[in-house]
Design an enzyme around this catalytic site. Structure first.
Site, mmCIF file in Angstrom:
data_model
loop_
_atom_site.group_PDB
_atom_site.id
_atom_site.type_symbol
_atom_site.label_atom_id
_atom_site.label_comp_id
_atom_site.label_asym_id
_atom_site.label_seq_id
_atom_site.Cartn_x
_atom_site.Cartn_y
_atom_site.Cartn_z
ATOM 1 N N ASP A 59 -73.263 -56.044 -28.828
ATOM 2 C CA ASP A 59 -72.257 -57.025 -28.356
ATOM 3 C C ASP A 59 -71.629 -56.710 -26.993
ATOM 4 O O ASP A 59 -70.413 -56.881 -26.817
ATOM 5 C CB ASP A 59 -71.135 -57.164 -29.402
ATOM 6 C CG ASP A 59 -71.615 -57.662 -30.746
ATOM 7 O OD1 ASP A 59 -72.830 -57.831 -30.920
ATOM 8 O OD2 ASP A 59 -70.768 -57.874 -31.640
ATOM 9 N N LYS A 89 -75.747 -62.624 -34.211
ATOM 10 C CA LYS A 89 -74.996 -62.417 -35.449
ATOM 11 C C LYS A 89 -73.761 -63.301 -35.478
ATOM 12 O O LYS A 89 -73.302 -63.754 -34.423
ATOM 13 C CB LYS A 89 -74.646 -60.935 -35.617
ATOM 14 C CG LYS A 89 -73.908 -60.336 -34.463
ATOM 15 C CD LYS A 89 -74.050 -58.833 -34.501
ATOM 16 C CE LYS A 89 -72.762 -58.073 -34.495
ATOM 17 N NZ LYS A 89 -71.534 -58.699 -34.124
ATOM 18 N N CYS A 139 -68.179 -53.526 -34.916
ATOM 19 C CA CYS A 139 -69.617 -53.821 -34.987
ATOM 20 C C CYS A 139 -70.488 -52.586 -34.765
ATOM 21 O O CYS A 139 -71.537 -52.444 -35.392
ATOM 22 C CB CYS A 139 -69.952 -54.947 -34.027
ATOM 23 S SG CYS A 139 -69.093 -56.474 -34.498
#
Ligand code: ZN
Length: 211
Positions: A8, A106, A151
């Site tokens: 991310d 995701k 994450c």
């Protein structure tokens, strides 16, 4: 085979984004400097529909930071971020993306969040990351990116549970500290689970088996 999983690193999590992770941009030069060490480099992207239930704005009279239940799972409410195809969901220009062979999206389903790069938070859907790593013969994974205490942590925990030898590169990751000490506690959780938390300068030592 060794894989680097970049989690991310997206504009919305960096300065001037919608969900800023303090010093998030500091992971970029570190990741750019180490990516050549790996046989496989993949990345994940938070990739939400605008109606995603992790956004406070999609709940009646709820504020950012409140915890609600969505489909029987606790859900922290965040500002809207990383909406699919938006500018904020893009990689920053200074991240070397040429080396990234595949991107796994995701948080694509409206009613469940994905902290892990492997599964949604209810473990009902997988992103295809595990199958991909298996198809490449990957045995060791190195996790880095944003946010260390969400994450990155959940991706590393799932990698370990899936049987990979798992490392988290601390200086290539930054956390949000939603609650005080979240980063510190995430590092403890990872270590207790058998994940090795390393600094990028230790990589050569790790590869040579001295670590
Ligand atoms: Zn998200």
């Amino acid at each position: 085979m060794r894989a680097l999983i970049i989690i991310d690193v997206q504009k919305d999590f960096l300065a001037n984004g919608f969900l800023v992770v303090p010093e998030g941009e500091k992971v970029i030069p570190v990741i750019n400097n180490i990516n050549h060490h790996f046989d496989v480099v993949v990345a994940t992207k938070d990739w939400h529909p605008a109606s995603h239930k992790s956004f406070a704005c999609n709940h009646h009279e709820r504020e950012v930071g409140e915890i609600v239940e969505v489909n029987d799972l606790p859900q922290i409410l965040w500002p809207a971020h990383c909406v699919s195809n938006s500018d904020g969901a893009k990689f920053p220009e200074d991240l070397n993306t040429k080396v990234i062979e595949k991107v796994f999206e995701k948080g694509t389903k409206e009613d469940v969040d994905d902290y892990s790069g492997f599964f949604d938070n209810g473990k009902l859907n997988d992103t295809g990351l595990h199958d991909y790593l298996q198809s490449k013969g990957v045995k060791e994974v190195y996790v880095a990116g944003i946010a260390l205490d969400f994450c990155v942590k959940y991706t590393a925990l799932d990698a370990k549970a899936l049987g990979y030898k798992t490392f988290m590169i601390e200086d290539a990751s930054k956390g949000i500290n939603f609650r005080p000490n979240d980063v510190q506690n995430a590092i403890i959780d990872m270590k207790v689970s058998g994940i090795r938390v390393i600094h990028s300068r230790e990589l050569e030592k790790v590869f040579s088996g001295d670590y």
